[in-house]
Design a protein around this motif. Structure first.
Motif, PDB file in Angstrom:
ATOM      1  N   MET A 125       0.838  -1.212   0.000  1.00  0.00           N
ATOM      2  CA  MET A 125       0.000   0.000   0.000  1.00  0.00           C
ATOM      3  C   MET A 125       0.867   1.254   0.000  1.00  0.00           C
ATOM      4  O   MET A 125       0.555   2.235  -0.694  1.00  0.00           O
ATOM      5  CB  MET A 125      -0.942  -0.005   1.211  1.00  0.00           C
ATOM      6  CG  MET A 125      -1.975  -1.122   1.187  1.00  0.00           C
ATOM      7  SD  MET A 125      -3.126  -1.036  -0.192  1.00  0.00           S
ATOM      8  CE  MET A 125      -4.145   0.325   0.345  1.00  0.00           C
ATOM      9  N   MET A 145       2.238   1.917  -3.514  1.00  0.00           N
ATOM     10  CA  MET A 145       1.229   2.534  -4.386  1.00  0.00           C
ATOM     11  C   MET A 145       0.964   3.981  -3.981  1.00  0.00           C
ATOM     12  O   MET A 145       0.836   4.856  -4.845  1.00  0.00           O
ATOM     13  CB  MET A 145      -0.058   1.701  -4.370  1.00  0.00           C
ATOM     14  CG  MET A 145       0.098   0.374  -5.095  1.00  0.00           C
ATOM     15  SD  MET A 145      -1.428  -0.561  -5.232  1.00  0.00           S
ATOM     16  CE  MET A 145      -1.532  -1.284  -3.605  1.00  0.00           C
ATOM     17  N   LYS A 146       0.908   4.221  -2.692  1.00  0.00           N
ATOM     18  CA  LYS A 146       0.693   5.586  -2.192  1.00  0.00           C
ATOM     19  C   LYS A 146       1.826   6.504  -2.653  1.00  0.00           C
ATOM     20  O   LYS A 146       1.598   7.666  -2.992  1.00  0.00           O
ATOM     21  CB  LYS A 146       0.610   5.564  -0.669  1.00  0.00           C
ATOM     22  CG  LYS A 146       0.294   6.899  -0.041  1.00  0.00           C
ATOM     23  CD  LYS A 146       0.194   6.760   1.468  1.00  0.00           C
ATOM     24  CE  LYS A 146       0.040   8.116   2.125  1.00  0.00           C
ATOM     25  NZ  LYS A 146       0.062   7.992   3.592  1.00  0.00           N
ATOM     26  N   ASN A 192      -1.249   6.509  -5.930  1.00  0.00           N
ATOM     27  CA  ASN A 192      -2.286   5.547  -6.345  1.00  0.00           C
ATOM     28  C   ASN A 192      -2.741   5.812  -7.776  1.00  0.00           C
ATOM     29  O   ASN A 192      -3.917   5.688  -8.109  1.00  0.00           O
ATOM     30  CB  ASN A 192      -3.469   5.555  -5.381  1.00  0.00           C
ATOM     31  CG  ASN A 192      -3.116   4.979  -4.034  1.00  0.00           C
ATOM     32  OD1 ASN A 192      -2.224   4.156  -3.916  1.00  0.00           O
ATOM     33  ND2 ASN A 192      -3.812   5.421  -3.002  1.00  0.00           N
ATOM     34  N   ASP A 193      -1.778   6.187  -8.615  1.00  0.00           N
ATOM     35  CA  ASP A 193      -2.037   6.567 -10.002  1.00  0.00           C
ATOM     36  C   ASP A 193      -1.877   5.353 -10.925  1.00  0.00           C
ATOM     37  O   ASP A 193      -0.780   4.788 -11.032  1.00  0.00           O
ATOM     38  CB  ASP A 193      -1.070   7.678 -10.400  1.00  0.00           C
ATOM     39  CG  ASP A 193      -1.273   8.202 -11.803  1.00  0.00           C
ATOM     40  OD1 ASP A 193      -2.158   7.701 -12.529  1.00  0.00           O
ATOM     41  OD2 ASP A 193      -0.530   9.132 -12.186  1.00  0.00           O
ATOM     42  N   VAL A 229       4.968   0.910 -10.179  1.00  0.00           N
ATOM     43  CA  VAL A 229       4.457   0.287  -8.952  1.00  0.00           C
ATOM     44  C   VAL A 229       4.833  -1.194  -8.929  1.00  0.00           C
ATOM     45  O   VAL A 229       5.356  -1.702  -7.927  1.00  0.00           O
ATOM     46  CB  VAL A 229       2.918   0.469  -8.844  1.00  0.00           C
ATOM     47  CG1 VAL A 229       2.336  -0.451  -7.779  1.00  0.00           C
ATOM     48  CG2 VAL A 229       2.571   1.922  -8.554  1.00  0.00           C
ATOM     49  N   THR A 267      -3.034  -4.603  -6.176  1.00  0.00           N
ATOM     50  CA  THR A 267      -2.671  -3.474  -7.037  1.00  0.00           C
ATOM     51  C   THR A 267      -3.814  -3.142  -7.984  1.00  0.00           C
ATOM     52  O   THR A 267      -4.169  -1.968  -8.144  1.00  0.00           O
ATOM     53  CB  THR A 267      -1.379  -3.796  -7.824  1.00  0.00           C
ATOM     54  OG1 THR A 267      -0.325  -4.041  -6.898  1.00  0.00           O
ATOM     55  CG2 THR A 267      -0.994  -2.660  -8.737  1.00  0.00           C
ATOM     56  N   VAL A 273      -6.672  -1.465  -5.882  1.00  0.00           N
ATOM     57  CA  VAL A 273      -6.375  -0.117  -5.376  1.00  0.00           C
ATOM     58  C   VAL A 273      -6.228   0.887  -6.513  1.00  0.00           C
ATOM     59  O   VAL A 273      -6.699   2.018  -6.417  1.00  0.00           O
ATOM     60  CB  VAL A 273      -5.118  -0.134  -4.479  1.00  0.00           C
ATOM     61  CG1 VAL A 273      -4.667   1.276  -4.135  1.00  0.00           C
ATOM     62  CG2 VAL A 273      -5.388  -0.941  -3.212  1.00  0.00           C
ATOM     63  N   LEU A 274      -5.570   0.480  -7.601  1.00  0.00           N
ATOM     64  CA  LEU A 274      -5.360   1.408  -8.714  1.00  0.00           C
ATOM     65  C   LEU A 274      -6.542   1.434  -9.678  1.00  0.00           C
ATOM     66  O   LEU A 274      -6.529   2.174 -10.664  1.00  0.00           O
ATOM     67  CB  LEU A 274      -4.073   1.071  -9.466  1.00  0.00           C
ATOM     68  CG  LEU A 274      -2.781   1.141  -8.652  1.00  0.00           C
ATOM     69  CD1 LEU A 274      -1.573   0.904  -9.548  1.00  0.00           C
ATOM     70  CD2 LEU A 274      -2.643   2.443  -7.897  1.00  0.00           C
TER      71      LEU A 274
END
Length: 169
Positions: A10, A13-14, A18-19, A26, A47, A50-51
């Protein structure tokens, strides 16, 4: 070796906001942080969720690009160039030298998890063939002694042993 945690994934990705446009970056960071040189199924699924991208897109990337793996690999991935110029400069000898020094065949990982051997297509260093790549480093004009030094540096986690062999292109 510690297992990669959901919190770590997480955070990766942050770090990219989170793009979804940063999906390849990532995935590279997840693979690097995994300690197993791969992106496990659970991290690919997280992934995607979240994305907000289809899981199929994540797997398209993981299976298309040679730099990714969904299966555990060694700490050091050795890619031996098999392009035509390297072939003519005895790339097959280089394969044999790596196999003998590492004690595994191409597409295998050493028991200690330090080295995985692969064949690869051109790495863009045709003028110094035969060539192998370990991580981002390219090693050319390979001899049996250079290969033994490279394998030793991987086994003993001594990057200084190979620094003098890195080709500056």
């Amino acid at each position: 070796m510690t297992e990669l945690s959901e919190n770590q994934v997480m955070e990766i990705m942050k770090g990219y906001g989170n793009d979804a446009q940063q999906l390849i970056a990532v995935l590279l960071d997840i693979q690097a942080a995994s300690g197993r040189n791969c992106v496990e199924q659970k991290w690919a699924a997280l992934t995607a969720r979240v994305l907000d991208v289809p899981l199929s897109k994540v797997y398209d990337i993981l299976t298309f690009y040679a730099m990714f793996s969904t299966e555990p690999r060694g700490e050091n991935v050795v890619e031996i160039c098999q392009s035509a110029p390297c072939h003519f400069t005895k790339a097959e000898d280089v394969v044999g030298w790596f196999e003998a020094a590492a004690g595994v065949k191409v597409d295998q990982t050493t028991a200690d998890g330090k080295i995985t051997l692969f064949r690869t297509s051109c790495v863009g260093a045709c003028d110094i063939g035969p060539v192998a790549k370990i991580g981002d480093d390219v090693f050319g004009s390979l001899t049996e002694d250079k290969v033994k030094t490279l394998v030793k540096s991987c086994r003993e986690s001594q990057p200084a042993l190979r620094e003098a062999l890195i080709c500056q292109n």
